[in-house]
Write a protein that holds these residues in place. Sequence first.
Motif, PDB file in Angstrom:
ATOM      1  N   VAL A  52      39.928  44.851  32.936  1.00 33.72           N
ATOM      2  CA  VAL A  52      39.405  44.486  31.611  1.00 33.72           C
ATOM      3  C   VAL A  52      39.747  43.033  31.287  1.00 33.72           C
ATOM      4  CG1 VAL A  52      39.672  44.968  29.148  1.00 33.72           C
ATOM      5  CG2 VAL A  52      39.369  46.837  30.759  1.00 33.72           C
ATOM      6  N   ILE A  53      40.893  42.570  31.738  1.00 33.01           N
ATOM      7  CA  ILE A  53      41.286  41.181  31.481  1.00 33.01           C
ATOM      8  C   ILE A  53      40.505  40.216  32.366  1.00 33.01           C
ATOM      9  CG2 ILE A  53      43.204  39.547  31.674  1.00 33.01           C
ATOM     10  CD1 ILE A  53      45.065  41.856  30.907  1.00 33.01           C
ATOM     11  N   VAL A  54      40.248  40.602  33.598  1.00 33.03           N
ATOM     12  CA  VAL A  54      39.605  39.684  34.541  1.00 33.03           C
ATOM     13  C   VAL A  54      38.112  39.496  34.236  1.00 33.03           C
ATOM     14  CG1 VAL A  54      38.872  41.173  36.436  1.00 33.03           C
ATOM     15  CG2 VAL A  54      39.815  38.948  36.921  1.00 33.03           C
ATOM     16  N   LEU A  55      37.467  40.460  33.617  1.00 30.19           N
ATOM     17  CA  LEU A  55      36.039  40.319  33.337  1.00 30.19           C
ATOM     18  C   LEU A  55      35.728  39.123  32.442  1.00 30.19           C
ATOM     19  CD1 LEU A  55      34.738  43.962  33.001  1.00 30.19           C
ATOM     20  CD2 LEU A  55      34.297  42.334  34.825  1.00 30.19           C
ATOM     21  N   PRO A  56      36.330  38.986  31.277  1.00 31.57           N
ATOM     22  CA  PRO A  56      36.013  37.799  30.461  1.00 31.57           C
ATOM     23  C   PRO A  56      36.531  36.506  31.085  1.00 31.57           C
ATOM     24  CG  PRO A  56      37.646  39.142  29.352  1.00 31.57           C
ATOM     25  CD  PRO A  56      37.206  39.891  30.553  1.00 31.57           C
ATOM     26  N   LEU A  57      37.611  36.610  31.864  1.00 31.79           N
ATOM     27  CA  LEU A  57      38.125  35.407  32.525  1.00 31.79           C
ATOM     28  C   LEU A  57      37.133  34.888  33.561  1.00 31.79           C
ATOM     29  CD1 LEU A  57      40.511  33.508  32.662  1.00 31.79           C
ATOM     30  CD2 LEU A  57      41.535  35.020  34.349  1.00 31.79           C
ATOM     31  N   ARG A  58      36.503  35.793  34.290  1.00 25.35           N
ATOM     32  CA  ARG A  58      35.471  35.388  35.258  1.00 25.35           C
ATOM     33  C   ARG A  58      34.277  34.758  34.550  1.00 25.35           C
ATOM     34  NH1 ARG A  58      33.957  40.334  38.768  1.00 25.35           N
ATOM     35  NH2 ARG A  58      32.308  38.898  39.293  1.00 25.35           N
TER      36      ARG A  58
ATOM     37  N   ILE B  41      34.317  33.174  31.693  1.00 23.58           N
ATOM     38  CA  ILE B  41      34.740  31.846  31.218  1.00 23.58           C
ATOM     39  C   ILE B  41      34.757  30.843  32.370  1.00 23.58           C
ATOM     40  CG2 ILE B  41      36.715  30.556  30.308  1.00 23.58           C
ATOM     41  CD1 ILE B  41      37.346  33.058  28.612  1.00 23.58           C
ATOM     42  N   LEU B  42      35.268  31.252  33.523  1.00 25.13           N
ATOM     43  CA  LEU B  42      35.298  30.355  34.677  1.00 25.13           C
ATOM     44  C   LEU B  42      33.897  30.003  35.152  1.00 25.13           C
ATOM     45  CD1 LEU B  42      38.246  31.851  36.748  1.00 25.13           C
ATOM     46  CD2 LEU B  42      38.228  29.737  35.423  1.00 25.13           C
ATOM     47  N   ALA B  43      32.987  30.956  35.087  1.00 28.02           N
ATOM     48  CA  ALA B  43      31.610  30.686  35.488  1.00 28.02           C
ATOM     49  C   ALA B  43      30.938  29.732  34.515  1.00 28.02           C
ATOM     50  CB  ALA B  43      30.837  31.994  35.596  1.00 28.02           C
TER      51      ALA B  43
ATOM     52  N   GLY C 189      31.975  26.180  34.937  1.00 23.92           N
ATOM     53  CA  GLY C 189      31.583  25.547  36.191  1.00 23.92           C
ATOM     54  C   GLY C 189      32.709  25.459  37.207  1.00 23.92           C
ATOM     55  N   PHE C 190      33.731  26.252  37.017  1.00 25.61           N
ATOM     56  CA  PHE C 190      34.880  26.229  37.921  1.00 25.61           C
ATOM     57  C   PHE C 190      34.507  26.714  39.319  1.00 25.61           C
ATOM     58  CE2 PHE C 190      38.624  28.183  39.852  1.00 25.61           C
ATOM     59  CZ  PHE C 190      39.476  27.101  39.856  1.00 25.61           C
ATOM     60  N   TYR C 191      33.540  27.616  39.407  1.00 21.21           N
ATOM     61  CA  TYR C 191      33.212  28.197  40.705  1.00 21.21           C
ATOM     62  C   TYR C 191      32.535  27.205  41.646  1.00 21.21           C
ATOM     63  CZ  TYR C 191      34.587  32.810  39.170  1.00 21.21           C
ATOM     64  OH  TYR C 191      35.306  33.886  38.739  1.00 21.21           O
TER      65      TYR C 191
ATOM     66  N   ARG D 251      33.566  32.605  46.464  1.00 22.54           N
ATOM     67  CA  ARG D 251      33.755  33.173  45.126  1.00 22.54           C
ATOM     68  C   ARG D 251      34.301  34.607  45.131  1.00 22.54           C
ATOM     69  NH1 ARG D 251      29.595  33.157  40.028  1.00 22.54           N
ATOM     70  NH2 ARG D 251      30.853  34.508  38.746  1.00 22.54           N
ATOM     71  N   PRO D 252      33.759  35.538  45.933  1.00 23.88           N
ATOM     72  CA  PRO D 252      34.324  36.895  45.920  1.00 23.88           C
ATOM     73  C   PRO D 252      35.793  36.942  46.332  1.00 23.88           C
ATOM     74  CG  PRO D 252      32.174  36.916  46.952  1.00 23.88           C
ATOM     75  CD  PRO D 252      32.535  35.491  46.759  1.00 23.88           C
ATOM     76  N   LEU D 253      36.142  36.121  47.302  1.00 25.86           N
ATOM     77  CA  LEU D 253      37.539  36.089  47.728  1.00 25.86           C
ATOM     78  C   LEU D 253      38.429  35.537  46.615  1.00 25.86           C
ATOM     79  CD1 LEU D 253      39.360  36.672  50.132  1.00 25.86           C
ATOM     80  CD2 LEU D 253      38.988  34.336  50.893  1.00 25.86           C
ATOM     81  N   PHE D 254      37.940  34.517  45.924  1.00 27.46           N
ATOM     82  CA  PHE D 254      38.699  33.974  44.797  1.00 27.46           C
ATOM     83  C   PHE D 254      38.827  35.009  43.679  1.00 27.46           C
ATOM     84  CE2 PHE D 254      38.871  31.895  40.678  1.00 27.46           C
ATOM     85  CZ  PHE D 254      39.971  31.078  40.852  1.00 27.46           C
ATOM     86  N   ASP D 255      37.744  35.743  43.408  1.00 26.23           N
ATOM     87  CA  ASP D 255      37.802  36.773  42.366  1.00 26.23           C
ATOM     88  C   ASP D 255      38.789  37.878  42.730  1.00 26.23           C
ATOM     89  OD1 ASP D 255      36.000  35.460  40.773  1.00 26.23           O
ATOM     90  OD2 ASP D 255      34.276  36.610  41.513  1.00 26.23           O
ATOM     91  N   LEU D 256      38.821  38.264  43.996  1.00 20.57           N
ATOM     92  CA  LEU D 256      39.788  39.274  44.432  1.00 20.57           C
ATOM     93  C   LEU D 256      41.221  38.772  44.269  1.00 20.57           C
ATOM     94  CD1 LEU D 256      40.391  42.007  45.785  1.00 20.57           C
ATOM     95  CD2 LEU D 256      40.304  40.798  47.970  1.00 20.57           C
ATOM     96  N   ALA D 257      41.458  37.535  44.666  1.00 17.30           N
ATOM     97  CA  ALA D 257      42.803  36.967  44.525  1.00 17.30           C
ATOM     98  C   ALA D 257      43.201  36.864  43.051  1.00 17.30           C
ATOM     99  CB  ALA D 257      42.866  35.602  45.183  1.00 17.30           C
ATOM    100  N   LEU D 258      42.243  36.483  42.211  1.00 10.34           N
ATOM    101  CA  LEU D 258      42.521  36.409  40.773  1.00 10.34           C
ATOM    102  C   LEU D 258      42.876  37.777  40.211  1.00 10.34           C
ATOM    103  CD1 LEU D 258      42.453  34.593  38.220  1.00 10.34           C
ATOM    104  CD2 LEU D 258      40.064  35.281  37.975  1.00 10.34           C
TER     105      LEU D 258
END
Length: 69
Positions: free
Chosen positions: A24-30, A32-34, A37-39, A45-52
Motif C-alpha cells: 500500500v505504501i509503495v503504490l503511491p510512491l511508484r 510519484i516517482l513516475a 520522471g525518476f524512472y 524499472r521492474p527490478l528497481f520496483d522490486l528492490a524498492l
Amino acid sequence: MKGELDLYGVFVPSLAAWMLLAFVIVLPLRWILARAGFYRLVWHRPLFDLALYVLLLGAVVSAAVPLIS
C-alpha cells in the motif's frame, strides 16, 4: 515477536500483514516517482520496483516489530 496478528478473531500471519502494508505504501510512491520522471534514470524499472518494495518491507517490519512485541 508474535507470529500472528489477531484481526477481530482472524489470525493473520504478521509477515502477510506487513507485506500488504508495504504494498500500500509503495503504490503511491511508484506513482510519484513516475510523475517526477525518476524512472528515466533507472536501468531496469521492474527490478528497481522490486528492490524498492523489499526495502520498504524491511523498513515496515523494523518499525512494526517493536510496536507489537
